[in-house]
Scaffold this motif. Structure first.
Motif, PDB file in Angstrom:
ATOM      1  N   VAL A 196       0.839  -1.204   0.000  1.00  0.00           N
ATOM      2  CA  VAL A 196       0.000   0.000   0.000  1.00  0.00           C
ATOM      3  C   VAL A 196       0.874   1.253   0.000  1.00  0.00           C
ATOM      4  N   ALA A 197       1.975   1.212   0.726  1.00  0.00           N
ATOM      5  CA  ALA A 197       2.888   2.361   0.750  1.00  0.00           C
ATOM      6  C   ALA A 197       3.478   2.611  -0.632  1.00  0.00           C
ATOM      7  N   ARG A 198       3.803   1.540  -1.366  1.00  0.00           N
ATOM      8  CA  ARG A 198       4.325   1.715  -2.729  1.00  0.00           C
ATOM      9  C   ARG A 198       3.279   2.331  -3.642  1.00  0.00           C
ATOM     10  N   VAL A 199       2.051   1.878  -3.524  1.00  0.00           N
ATOM     11  CA  VAL A 199       0.978   2.442  -4.339  1.00  0.00           C
ATOM     12  C   VAL A 199       0.760   3.910  -3.972  1.00  0.00           C
ATOM     13  N   ALA A 200       0.828   4.215  -2.687  1.00  0.00           N
ATOM     14  CA  ALA A 200       0.648   5.599  -2.237  1.00  0.00           C
ATOM     15  C   ALA A 200       1.729   6.506  -2.826  1.00  0.00           C
ATOM     16  N   ARG A 201       2.975   6.042  -2.833  1.00  0.00           N
ATOM     17  CA  ARG A 201       4.056   6.836  -3.441  1.00  0.00           C
ATOM     18  C   ARG A 201       3.798   7.055  -4.920  1.00  0.00           C
ATOM     19  N   PHE A 202       3.330   6.003  -5.580  1.00  0.00           N
ATOM     20  CA  PHE A 202       3.027   6.105  -7.009  1.00  0.00           C
ATOM     21  C   PHE A 202       1.933   7.133  -7.258  1.00  0.00           C
ATOM     22  N   MET A 203       1.009   7.254  -6.293  1.00  0.00           N
ATOM     23  CA  MET A 203      -0.094   8.218  -6.417  1.00  0.00           C
ATOM     24  C   MET A 203       0.262   9.577  -5.827  1.00  0.00           C
ATOM     25  N   ASP A 204       1.538   9.747  -5.460  1.00  0.00           N
ATOM     26  CA  ASP A 204       2.060  11.034  -4.964  1.00  0.00           C
ATOM     27  C   ASP A 204       1.477  11.443  -3.619  1.00  0.00           C
ATOM     28  N   LEU A 205       1.123  10.463  -2.785  1.00  0.00           N
ATOM     29  CA  LEU A 205       0.679  10.773  -1.436  1.00  0.00           C
ATOM     30  C   LEU A 205       1.880  10.912  -0.511  1.00  0.00           C
ATOM     31  N   ASP A 206       1.775  11.825   0.422  1.00  0.00           N
ATOM     32  CA  ASP A 206       2.812  11.979   1.436  1.00  0.00           C
ATOM     33  C   ASP A 206       2.931  10.682   2.237  1.00  0.00           C
ATOM     34  N   PRO A 207       4.155  10.228   2.545  1.00  0.00           N
ATOM     35  CA  PRO A 207       4.330   8.958   3.282  1.00  0.00           C
ATOM     36  C   PRO A 207       3.615   8.912   4.616  1.00  0.00           C
ATOM     37  N   GLU A 208       3.318  10.076   5.199  1.00  0.00           N
ATOM     38  CA  GLU A 208       2.627  10.125   6.486  1.00  0.00           C
ATOM     39  C   GLU A 208       1.127  10.375   6.334  1.00  0.00           C
ATOM     40  N   HIS A 209       0.628  10.333   5.122  1.00  0.00           N
ATOM     41  CA  HIS A 209      -0.789  10.634   4.900  1.00  0.00           C
ATOM     42  C   HIS A 209      -1.660   9.612   5.643  1.00  0.00           C
ATOM     43  N   ILE A 214      -5.544   3.774   6.706  1.00  0.00           N
ATOM     44  CA  ILE A 214      -6.938   3.388   6.486  1.00  0.00           C
ATOM     45  C   ILE A 214      -7.048   2.416   5.316  1.00  0.00           C
ATOM     46  N   ALA A 215      -6.383   2.737   4.215  1.00  0.00           N
ATOM     47  CA  ALA A 215      -6.447   1.883   3.030  1.00  0.00           C
ATOM     48  C   ALA A 215      -5.861   0.509   3.317  1.00  0.00           C
ATOM     49  N   THR A 216      -4.798   0.458   4.095  1.00  0.00           N
ATOM     50  CA  THR A 216      -4.185  -0.820   4.448  1.00  0.00           C
ATOM     51  C   THR A 216      -5.153  -1.678   5.253  1.00  0.00           C
ATOM     52  N   ARG A 217      -5.780  -1.077   6.250  1.00  0.00           N
ATOM     53  CA  ARG A 217      -6.704  -1.825   7.095  1.00  0.00           C
ATOM     54  C   ARG A 217      -7.907  -2.324   6.287  1.00  0.00           C
ATOM     55  N   GLN A 218      -8.403  -1.496   5.384  1.00  0.00           N
ATOM     56  CA  GLN A 218      -9.601  -1.865   4.641  1.00  0.00           C
ATOM     57  C   GLN A 218      -9.319  -2.767   3.433  1.00  0.00           C
ATOM     58  N   ALA A 219      -8.039  -3.015   3.170  1.00  0.00           N
ATOM     59  CA  ALA A 219      -7.688  -3.964   2.114  1.00  0.00           C
ATOM     60  C   ALA A 219      -7.318  -5.331   2.684  1.00  0.00           C
TER      61      ALA A 219
END
Length: 303
Positions: A196-209, A214-219
């Motif tokens: 999920v962290a890799r996908v978040a980086r790909f989507m340009d989300l801040d690492p602390e977002h 939430i996305a990790t828990r719900q996946a």
């Protein structure tokens, strides 16, 4: 005689599977998917069937919305590109949040260009087993078609999405493109927070977002099982069972076990031999990898 001209029923033979799947999509719907204009910010989740598509839809949707679950079925908020028209969905309709996200089983040659792509690969044997159980109870009567016949007489010759090996090879040359993220299903399952962290980086989300947690828990498999009706293709069932000649109640859950390696217990030697042969014949020359395990290692540690 087509299935739709007789009493609706699940298939009992491989030929019956083919007849029913002939009504699954329309030429117009497929053409609209191929010709859709992606925006540079759009995210396209590309997979061969049963390779972790729904899991990635849930991850990306959770990241962009902070865990929105206000949908009846996830295809409503992450549309299936080539089937949207046949499901009555407008691909240009506003989505719950940015970026817009779509899923596809198109190979690289058929998929539209212009956006960003997350490609998820999966061990072809495990994908096959998941495919078989997904069709069982929906497209064919449970127990009516053996997994050996399903593999050698149907999937080996190409499902509605083509052949696994050709699909994988079509996307392989683009794995290191700046607008592409390649992941393997097994690595997502093995370390969901890291994936999920890799996908978040790909989507340009801040690492602390906060959306990442939430996305990790719900996946997680437990969360998705608890909310299984939101991932069971009920929209597809309501709109496509009729044209396929299937009973309205025919369906199959998409959230099964989330396990890796179950094919080792399920597949007869004839199927294992055929799957290995196709890998050596098609995938190895194109990728340089003798097995899916070798390819997975390379994807996890790109140059």
């Amino acid at each position: 005689m087509s299935p739709s001209s007789t009493a609706p029923s699940r298939a009992t033979t491989v030929e019956g599977i083919r007849r029913r799947m002939a009504g699954f999509s329309t030429p117009e719907g497929l053409a609209r998917g191929r010709n859709f204009k992606l925006r540079p910010t759009d995210v396209l989740i590309a997979t061969y069937p049963k390779a972790g598509t729904t899991l990635m839809q849930q991850i990306v949707h959770g990241l962009r919305t902070g865990g929105d679950m206000d949908f009846d079925e996830i295809t409503e908020v992450v549309p299936w590109l080539e089937l949207a028209h046949d499901l009555g969905l407008d691909l240009e309709a506003p989505q719950p949040a940015e970026p817009r996200v779509f899923k596809t089983h198109f190979d690289r040659h058929s998929a539209p260009r212009g956006g960003r792509t997350i490609y998820v690969a999966r061990d072809p044997a495990d994908s096959l087993v998941s495919f078989y159980y997904f069709f069982s109870g929906w497209i064919f009567e449970p127990g009516a078609v053996s997994i050996e016949n399903f593999a050698l007489d149907y999937v080996l010759h190409g499902s509605r999405s083509g052949r696994y090996w050709d699909h994988l090879v079509s996307w392989w040359p683009h794995r290191l493109d700046a607008d592409t993220l390649w992941l393997c299903f097994e690595d997502i399952v093995a370390d969901l927070p890291a994936a999920v962290a890799r996908v978040a980086r790909f989507m340009d989300l801040d690492p602390e977002h906060p959306n990442i947690e939430i996305a990790t828990r719900q996946a997680s498999i437990d969360f998705m099982r608890k909310h299984g009706s939101k991932f069971d293709d009920n929209l597809v069932r309501r709109t496509r069972n009729g044209p396929c000649g299937l009973p309205p109640e025919a369906f199959s859950s998409k959230v099964r076990k989330g396990r890796v390696g179950e094919s080792k217990l399920e597949l007869p030697s004839s199927v294992v031999t055929a799957w290995d042969r196709e890998w050596r014949r098609i995938v190895e020359p194109a990728t340089g990898h003798q097995s899916y395990g070798d390819l997975r290692t390379a994807v996890a540690k790109p140059p």
